[in-house]
Design a protein around this motif. Structure first.
Motif, PDB file in Angstrom:
ATOM      1  N   LYS A 139       0.842  -1.185   0.000  1.00  0.00           N
ATOM      2  CA  LYS A 139       0.000   0.000   0.000  1.00  0.00           C
ATOM      3  C   LYS A 139       0.883   1.243   0.000  1.00  0.00           C
ATOM      4  N   PRO A 140       0.494   2.288  -0.720  1.00  0.00           N
ATOM      5  CA  PRO A 140       1.296   3.528  -0.721  1.00  0.00           C
ATOM      6  C   PRO A 140       1.234   4.203   0.639  1.00  0.00           C
ATOM      7  N   SER A 171       1.713   8.455  -4.159  1.00  0.00           N
ATOM      8  CA  SER A 171       0.875   8.050  -5.286  1.00  0.00           C
ATOM      9  C   SER A 171       1.212   6.644  -5.759  1.00  0.00           C
ATOM     10  N   GLY A 172       2.216   6.023  -5.141  1.00  0.00           N
ATOM     11  CA  GLY A 172       2.655   4.695  -5.553  1.00  0.00           C
ATOM     12  C   GLY A 172       3.697   4.738  -6.643  1.00  0.00           C
ATOM     13  N   GLY A 173       4.123   5.932  -7.020  1.00  0.00           N
ATOM     14  CA  GLY A 173       5.094   6.082  -8.103  1.00  0.00           C
ATOM     15  C   GLY A 173       6.512   5.726  -7.687  1.00  0.00           C
ATOM     16  N   PHE A 174       7.256   5.187  -8.624  1.00  0.00           N
ATOM     17  CA  PHE A 174       8.649   4.815  -8.383  1.00  0.00           C
ATOM     18  C   PHE A 174       9.504   6.068  -8.222  1.00  0.00           C
ATOM     19  N   VAL A 175      10.336   6.089  -7.178  1.00  0.00           N
ATOM     20  CA  VAL A 175      11.243   7.208  -6.930  1.00  0.00           C
ATOM     21  C   VAL A 175      12.685   6.787  -7.185  1.00  0.00           C
ATOM     22  N   ALA A 176      13.102   5.675  -6.566  1.00  0.00           N
ATOM     23  CA  ALA A 176      14.476   5.210  -6.731  1.00  0.00           C
ATOM     24  C   ALA A 176      14.586   3.776  -6.232  1.00  0.00           C
ATOM     25  N   ALA A 177      15.630   3.090  -6.679  1.00  0.00           N
ATOM     26  CA  ALA A 177      15.908   1.731  -6.212  1.00  0.00           C
ATOM     27  C   ALA A 177      17.410   1.576  -6.061  1.00  0.00           C
ATOM     28  N   ARG A 178      17.802   0.639  -5.227  1.00  0.00           N
ATOM     29  CA  ARG A 178      19.227   0.443  -4.965  1.00  0.00           C
ATOM     30  C   ARG A 178      19.490  -1.020  -4.636  1.00  0.00           C
ATOM     31  N   THR A 179      20.582  -1.543  -5.145  1.00  0.00           N
ATOM     32  CA  THR A 179      21.024  -2.886  -4.782  1.00  0.00           C
ATOM     33  C   THR A 179      22.481  -2.812  -4.328  1.00  0.00           C
ATOM     34  N   GLN A 180      22.851  -3.749  -3.508  1.00  0.00           N
ATOM     35  CA  GLN A 180      24.233  -3.807  -3.031  1.00  0.00           C
ATOM     36  C   GLN A 180      24.584  -5.250  -2.732  1.00  0.00           C
ATOM     37  N   LYS A 181      25.724  -5.687  -3.222  1.00  0.00           N
ATOM     38  CA  LYS A 181      26.209  -7.028  -2.928  1.00  0.00           C
ATOM     39  C   LYS A 181      27.395  -6.910  -1.980  1.00  0.00           C
ATOM     40  N   ILE A 182      27.350  -7.693  -0.901  1.00  0.00           N
ATOM     41  CA  ILE A 182      28.397  -7.635   0.114  1.00  0.00           C
ATOM     42  C   ILE A 182      28.975  -9.034   0.310  1.00  0.00           C
ATOM     43  N   GLU A 183      30.288  -9.126   0.262  1.00  0.00           N
ATOM     44  CA  GLU A 183      30.960 -10.400   0.471  1.00  0.00           C
ATOM     45  C   GLU A 183      31.220 -10.579   1.967  1.00  0.00           C
ATOM     46  N   ALA A 184      30.469 -11.474   2.587  1.00  0.00           N
ATOM     47  CA  ALA A 184      30.632 -11.723   4.021  1.00  0.00           C
ATOM     48  C   ALA A 184      29.848 -12.967   4.395  1.00  0.00           C
ATOM     49  N   ILE A 185      30.321 -13.643   5.422  1.00  0.00           N
ATOM     50  CA  ILE A 185      29.587 -14.777   5.973  1.00  0.00           C
ATOM     51  C   ILE A 185      28.759 -14.259   7.143  1.00  0.00           C
ATOM     52  N   ASN A 282      13.672   6.081 -13.236  1.00  0.00           N
ATOM     53  CA  ASN A 282      13.341   4.967 -14.137  1.00  0.00           C
ATOM     54  C   ASN A 282      13.795   3.649 -13.518  1.00  0.00           C
ATOM     55  N   PRO A 283      12.873   2.738 -13.231  1.00  0.00           N
ATOM     56  CA  PRO A 283      13.231   1.481 -12.558  1.00  0.00           C
ATOM     57  C   PRO A 283      13.925   0.515 -13.514  1.00  0.00           C
ATOM     58  N   PRO A 284      14.690  -0.444 -12.988  1.00  0.00           N
ATOM     59  CA  PRO A 284      15.268  -1.486 -13.841  1.00  0.00           C
ATOM     60  C   PRO A 284      14.155  -2.367 -14.405  1.00  0.00           C
ATOM     61  N   SER A 285      14.379  -2.893 -15.568  1.00  0.00           N
ATOM     62  CA  SER A 285      13.318  -3.630 -16.269  1.00  0.00           C
ATOM     63  C   SER A 285      12.836  -4.860 -15.507  1.00  0.00           C
ATOM     64  N   PHE A 286      13.706  -5.478 -14.706  1.00  0.00           N
ATOM     65  CA  PHE A 286      13.330  -6.748 -14.073  1.00  0.00           C
ATOM     66  C   PHE A 286      12.377  -6.584 -12.874  1.00  0.00           C
ATOM     67  N   ILE A 287      12.042  -5.337 -12.504  1.00  0.00           N
ATOM     68  CA  ILE A 287      11.043  -5.163 -11.444  1.00  0.00           C
ATOM     69  C   ILE A 287       9.789  -4.443 -11.942  1.00  0.00           C
ATOM     70  N   CYS A 288       9.751  -4.090 -13.224  1.00  0.00           N
ATOM     71  CA  CYS A 288       8.621  -3.302 -13.746  1.00  0.00           C
ATOM     72  C   CYS A 288       7.290  -4.022 -13.603  1.00  0.00           C
ATOM     73  N   ASP A 289       7.280  -5.344 -13.831  1.00  0.00           N
ATOM     74  CA  ASP A 289       6.016  -6.073 -13.743  1.00  0.00           C
ATOM     75  C   ASP A 289       5.479  -6.106 -12.309  1.00  0.00           C
ATOM     76  N   VAL A 290       6.375  -6.240 -11.332  1.00  0.00           N
ATOM     77  CA  VAL A 290       5.941  -6.273  -9.937  1.00  0.00           C
ATOM     78  C   VAL A 290       5.498  -4.886  -9.485  1.00  0.00           C
ATOM     79  N   LEU A 291       6.208  -3.854  -9.921  1.00  0.00           N
ATOM     80  CA  LEU A 291       5.790  -2.491  -9.625  1.00  0.00           C
ATOM     81  C   LEU A 291       4.388  -2.225 -10.155  1.00  0.00           C
ATOM     82  N   SER A 292       4.131  -2.718 -11.334  1.00  0.00           N
ATOM     83  CA  SER A 292       2.822  -2.518 -11.945  1.00  0.00           C
ATOM     84  C   SER A 292       1.728  -3.225 -11.157  1.00  0.00           C
ATOM     85  N   ASP A 294       1.800  -3.945  -7.914  1.00  0.00           N
ATOM     86  CA  ASP A 294       1.616  -3.212  -6.663  1.00  0.00           C
ATOM     87  C   ASP A 294       0.794  -1.945  -6.887  1.00  0.00           C
ATOM     88  N   TYR A 295       1.068  -1.277  -7.992  1.00  0.00           N
ATOM     89  CA  TYR A 295       0.415  -0.012  -8.270  1.00  0.00           C
ATOM     90  C   TYR A 295      -1.078  -0.214  -8.482  1.00  0.00           C
TER      91      TYR A 295
END
Length: 296
Positions: A139-140, A171-185, A282-292, A294-295
């Motif tokens: 929910k927004p 409004s449910g609109g995309f603002v930004a996204a971020r990913t981070q990969k961390i090497e750790a156990i 502008n979101p990455p293409s691999f999450i556009c369907d899920v964003l849609s 949710d919206y």
């Protein structure tokens, strides 16, 4: 003499005899006021909490109360705590204002408090039930707020984990996204805690001052309400709590995985990435369907 009396003597400069101001039979200490004074005994007898009469006081009031907490049922514990408070309140009214409240009055006030507490508990359960139903889908946030969904994913075939977070507006609109990969156990709950901390730091840099952070890690959301243990997980949570100071308003809420799918997909996508990736407007293409989904 009990501590509140000593403090009052220092602050108000009122001289009070060491004897109990009600029965005048024994020196006043916490045990006497709450359990041993003739007035207190009459109140406990009226309350019919036999555990108080049968308990053996050894001279340590803390151990005595701990024992009562151990042997009493939940309902009796509620009654005991409320009576304890009202006895102390009655004592202070008598000492400072010479207002005398009867044993029946103490018991009646106690029962009113218990009834009010039980009513609030019922309302809380209804609210929690409704909140869990709502949390099944995204929910927004309220107007003027941003919602930040965050998730972490561990990779079993490598010593690393990924973090994904997404910011959306009222409004449910995309603002930004971020990913981070961390090497750790690291453990799953520690990865979730680091994910929240990184999301807080990132959102702080973007100068969003009113944010709701959502996570599907229930333990993490509960820990943010107050840390009481000293583990690595709780140390990370403390870092997040410190970051709260950078916001005008901030909430951390638990939601079901079904309401956190975008952040989950971002976290999983870091398996084939390295370092930090960010998308703004502008979101990455691999999450556009899920964003849609949710919206809608």
């Amino acid at each position: 003499m009990c501590l509140p009396t000593a403090v009052a003597l220092l602050t108000k400069r009122v001289e009070i005899a060491s004897r109990c101001t009600w029965c005048l039979m024994r020196d006043e200490d916490t045990y006497h006021v709450m359990f041993d004074c003739s007035f207190a005994r009459s109140v406990w007898a009226r309350a019919n909490i036999q555990e108080v009469d049968s308990a053996n006081y050894t001279g340590d009031i803390v151990e005595f109360i701990q024992y009562l907490f151990f042997v009493c049922t939940r309902d009796k514990l509620v009654h005991l705590v409320m009576l304890y408070w009202n006895l102390w309140n009655r004592r202070n009214k008598w000492v400072w204002n010479r207002v005398s409240i009867s044993g029946f009055g103490v018991q009646a006030t106690t029962m009113n408090m218990i009834n009010e507490w039980q009513r609030c508990q019922k309302e809380k359960r209804v609210f929690v039930s409704a909140a869990n139903t709502i949390a099944c889908t995204w929910k927004p946030p309220a107007q003027g707020w941003f919602k930040v969904n965050v998730d972490a994913a561990l990779f079993t075939d490598s010593a690393g984990f990924g973090i994904g977070c997404v910011i959306r507006d009222a409004s449910g609109g995309f603002v930004a996204a971020r990913t981070q990969k961390i090497e750790a156990i690291i453990t799953p709950k520690e990865a979730e805690a680091i994910g929240l901390k990184e999301a807080l730091s990132w959102t702080k840099e973007l100068r969003h001052k009113r944010c709701v952070f959502e996570t599907d890690a229930k333990l993490l959301a509960e820990a943010c309400k107050g840390v009481q243990r000293w583990t690595y997980f709780h140390t990370i949570v403390l870092d997040s709590i410190e970051l709260f100071k950078n916001y005008d308003d901030v909430l951390v809420e638990f939601i079901l995985r079904s309401a956190n799918e975008v952040a989950h997909r971002l976290a999983r996508a870091t398996y084939s990435m390295s370092g930090v990736k960010e998308w703004v407007h502008n979101p990455p293409s691999f999450i556009c369907d899920v964003l849609s989904l949710d919206y809608n």
